[in-house]
Design an enzyme around this catalytic site. Structure first.
Site, mmCIF file in Angstrom:
data_model
loop_
_atom_site.group_PDB
_atom_site.id
_atom_site.type_symbol
_atom_site.label_atom_id
_atom_site.label_comp_id
_atom_site.label_asym_id
_atom_site.label_seq_id
_atom_site.Cartn_x
_atom_site.Cartn_y
_atom_site.Cartn_z
ATOM 1 N N PHE A 191 130.571 49.065 29.096
ATOM 2 C CA PHE A 191 131.304 48.715 27.874
ATOM 3 C C PHE A 191 131.325 49.835 26.852
ATOM 4 C CE2 PHE A 191 129.262 47.603 23.794
ATOM 5 C CZ PHE A 191 127.976 48.038 24.043
ATOM 6 N N LYS A 192 130.429 50.820 26.989
ATOM 7 C CA LYS A 192 130.417 51.906 26.008
ATOM 8 C C LYS A 192 131.732 52.692 25.998
ATOM 9 C CE LYS A 192 125.514 52.285 25.320
ATOM 10 N NZ LYS A 192 125.070 51.180 26.214
ATOM 11 N N ASP A 193 132.497 52.576 27.083
ATOM 12 C CA ASP A 193 133.808 53.232 27.116
ATOM 13 C C ASP A 193 134.719 52.761 25.983
ATOM 14 O OD1 ASP A 193 133.348 54.783 29.407
ATOM 15 O OD2 ASP A 193 133.981 53.156 30.746
ATOM 16 N N LEU A 225 133.530 54.798 23.133
ATOM 17 C CA LEU A 225 133.470 56.249 23.337
ATOM 18 C C LEU A 225 134.787 56.848 23.820
ATOM 19 C CD1 LEU A 225 129.802 56.612 24.546
ATOM 20 C CD2 LEU A 225 130.859 57.763 22.584
#
Ligand SMILES: *Cc1c(COP(=O)(O)O)cnc(C)c1O
Length: 493
Positions: free
Chosen positions: A111-113, A116
Site C-alpha cells: 500500500f505504500k505505493d 510514494l
C-alpha cells in the site's frame, strides 16, 4: 481553505504546504499540521460521481492548496494514470459480510505505493520553485525502500539512494530493489543489521561538513518517511473513494456511516482515515489493528504510551514498530491544538520512552477509535479460515486486521471495510505455511504453489523478478556510506 502548516509542538511559525512537503519534519522535531482541517467538508455526492483520479485531485487540492490546479492534475496523472494494475486503483471487494479495500495493486504490491507514487511528484513541483536538487536517502528493512525507489525513479531534479542490511531482507524484497530501473536511483547493501544501517543514514543527515559540500553543488538531502504530509494526504483519498465504491455497489446509501479496520505500524494509514472523517466522511469507528507489538492497543485502552517493552519480530514485519510517529498528529487534534501539551508528551517519550494522555483526551479518542491486536498464530488462523470460508487470500498484515475486525462488535446496518496493505504474493512463504501449502522451496516455488491453490495469478512485477537483471551489487561497510552518497549526488542532474 488556506492550508498553512505549522509544527504539532508550536503554532508560532507557519509555512506553505509546499515547504512542509520539502521539509518533511518541522525544524523543532514536530510534525506538520494544519488548523484548516475540517473547516471545509467534501461533497459526498461529488465523490460518488467521480473517478479515483478526480477524487485524488479534489482531496489533494483541499489539503495542499498552494499547488495550482494544473500542478495537481499533472501529479495525479503521473502517480495514478497507468501505474496501478486495477482499473479502480484501490478496489473494494466483498469478502464474506465485509469489504476488503485492496491497496496493493501498485508497482511494488504494497500500500505504500499509493503515497510514494505521489510524494515525488509533489516534491519535484515544490522544488521547482526553488533551485534545489534533492537526494532522498532511505534505510529500509524491505518494503519502504522499494516503494520509494519506484516512486522516485526518473523524477526530474530528484535522486534516491536506498541502503538495506546485507542478508537482512527476504529474497523477493532484495530482488525488487536491486533490479530497480531509473538513471537517478542507487541501492547499496550494508554489513550489519537494520539498526546499524538506519543509524548510519541518520549520521549522514547530521554530517554538517558533508551537507555543506553538497550545498555548494546545489544538492540538499531529504527523506521520504511516512511523517511527510505529502505521504499522508494521498492516503486520505482511498477512504473517500472506498466509500464511493460502496455507494455505487449498492451496499450503503450516501450518508450512511461505515467502519474501517486498519493494520497499523506508524499510525499513518489510520490517521489518514481520521483526516477523512474530519473532512466530512461518515465514519462510525476507526479500528486500529496491531500485531504482537501492541503498543497502540495499550495506549488506546489505558492512555499510557510505553515503548519500554520487548520487540517482537513477526510475520507482519511492516507493523513491527514501537514508536508510532504519526500518533503525534492525533494528539494535536484531539487536544484542540494544544501544542504545548504535545511538546510535553513528546519530551516525556524522548526522555523516558513513555507518556500518559490526559483522561479527557483519551475519552475523546475512544469515541472514534477502537482497537485490538492479533499475534502470529492468530494471523495464520485468520488466513486459513478466511481462505477456507470465502476463497480469498489475505496477506499476513491484512490477516491481523481481519482477525481484530472479527472481535470488535459491529453495529446494526453499518458496513465494515478492512484495509488490505499488501498482496499475499509479497509474503507468499508465510501465506503458504498458513494455508498448509509447501513452503520450504524458493520464494518463487511458494508463489507458484499459491497460484495453483488460489487460482489467482501473482502480480507480474513479482513473478518476473526470478529472471530480472541485477543492477546493483554494491556491498559496503557503514563507514563507507557517506562517500557513496556523495558520489551519487555528484551524478545528479
Ligand atoms: C507500512 C505498512 C503497514 C503499516 O502502515 P502505517 O502507515 O505505518 O501504519 C501495514 N502493512 C504493510 C504491508 C505496510 O507496508
Amino acid at each position: 481553505m488556506a492550508s498553512m502548516y505549522h509544527s504539532t509542538r508550536s503554532t508560532v511559525k507557519e509555512c506553505s504546504a509546499k515547504r512542509a512537503v520539502l521539509d518533511g519534519l518541522a525544524p523543532d522535531g514536530g510534525l506538520y499540521v494544519t488548523d484548516a482541517l475540517g473547516t471545509e467538508s467534501i461533497d459526498l455526492d461529488q465523490i460518488v460521481a467521480q473517478t479515483y483520479s478526480e477524487n485524488a485531485a479534489l482531496i489533494l487540492k483541499t489539503l495542499l492548496d498552494d499547488y495550482a490546479d494544473e500542478e495537481i492534475a499533472a501529479c495525479v496523472e503521473a502517480a495514478y494514470g497507468d501505474t496501478f494494475a486495477a482499473p479502480e486503483t484501490t478496489p473494494a471487494v466483498k469478502v464474506g459480510d465485509d469489504f476488503v479495500l485492496e491497496l496493493f495493486h501498485g508497482p511494488t504490491s504494497a500500500f505504500k505505493d499509493v503515497a510514494l507514487q505521489m510524494l515525488p511528484q509533489l516534491m519535484s513541483r515544490a522544488a521547482a520553485s526553488t533551485s534545489e536538487r534533492i537526494m532522498i536517502l532511505a534505510a529500509t528493512s524491505g518494503d519502504t525502500g522499494k516503494a520509494a525507489l519506484a516512486g522516485f525513479a526518473d523524477t526530474p531534479g530528484l535522486g534516491i539512494t536506498v541502503f538495506y542490511p546485507h542478508g537482512g531482507t527476504s529474497e523477493i524484497q532484495r530482488l525488487q530493489m536491486v533490479t530497480q530501473h531509473g538513471d537517478n536511483v542507487a541501492v547499496g547493501a550494508v554489513h550489519g543489521n537494520f539498526d546499524d544501517t538506519q543509524s548510519a543514514v541518520k549520521r549522514i543527515f547530521s554530517d554538517e561538513a558533508l551537507r555543506e559540500r553538497l550545498h555548494e553543488q546545489g544538492v540538499v538531502l531529504s527523506s521520504a518517511n511516512s511523517i511527510n504530509i505529502g505521504r499522508l494526504a494521498p492516503q486520505v483519498v482511498y477512504y473517500f473513494d472506498a466509500y464511493a465504491q460502496l455507494v455505487r455497489q449498492g451496499a450503503i446509501e450516501c450518508g450512511d456511516k461505515v467502519d474501517f479496520c486498519v493494520p497499523t505500524g506508524n499510525f499513518g494509514d489510520v490517521l489518514a482515515g481520521y483526516f477523512a472523517l474530519r473532512m466530512g466522511l461518515p465514519v462510525r469507528k476507526l479500528i486500529v489493528a496491531s500485531n504482537a507489538n501492541n503498543v497502540l492497543t495499550d495506549f488506546l485502552t489505558t492512555g499510557v504510551y510505553d515503548r519500554n517493552r520487548p520487540f517482537h519480530k513477526t510475520i507482519s514485519p511492516s507493523m513491527d514498530i514501537l514508536i508510532s510517529s504519526n500518533l503525534e498528529r492525533l494528539l494535536y487534534y484531539m487536544s484542540d491544538g494544544d501544542a504545548e501539551l504535545v511538546a510535553r508528551l513528546m519530551d516525556d517519550l524522548a526522555n523516558t520512552g513513555r507518556y500518559e494522555a490526559p483522561a479527557v483526551m483519551l475519552e475523546r479518542i475512544r469515541e472514534t477509535f477502537a482497537c485490538g491486536f492479533a499475534d502470529d498464530d492468530e494471523a495464520r488462523t485468520a488466513m486459513k479460515e478466511c481462505f477456507d470460508e470465502t476463497g480469498y487470500v489475505l496477506d499476513p498484515h491484512t490477516a491481523v486486521a481481519w482477525r481484530v475486525s472479527q472481535r470488535v462488535p459491529k453495529a446494526e446496518g453499518i458496513a465494515r471495510v478492512v484495509l488490505s496493505t499488501a498482496s499475499p504474493y509479497k509474503f507468499c512463504r508465510d501465506v503458504c505455511a498458513a494455508l498448509g501449502l509447501p513452503s520450504d522451496g524458493t520464494d518463487f516455488d511458494c508463489m507458484r504453489a499459491l497460484e495453483e491453490k488460489s487460482g489467482m495469478k501473482a502480480p507480474e512485477a513479482l513473478a518476473s523478478l526470478e529472471n530480472a537483471a541485477v543492477r546493483f551489487d554494491d556491498v559496503m561497510d557503514a563507514c563507507d556510506m557517506p562517500a557513496y552518497v556523495e558520489g551519487k549526488c555528484g551524478e545528479l542532474l
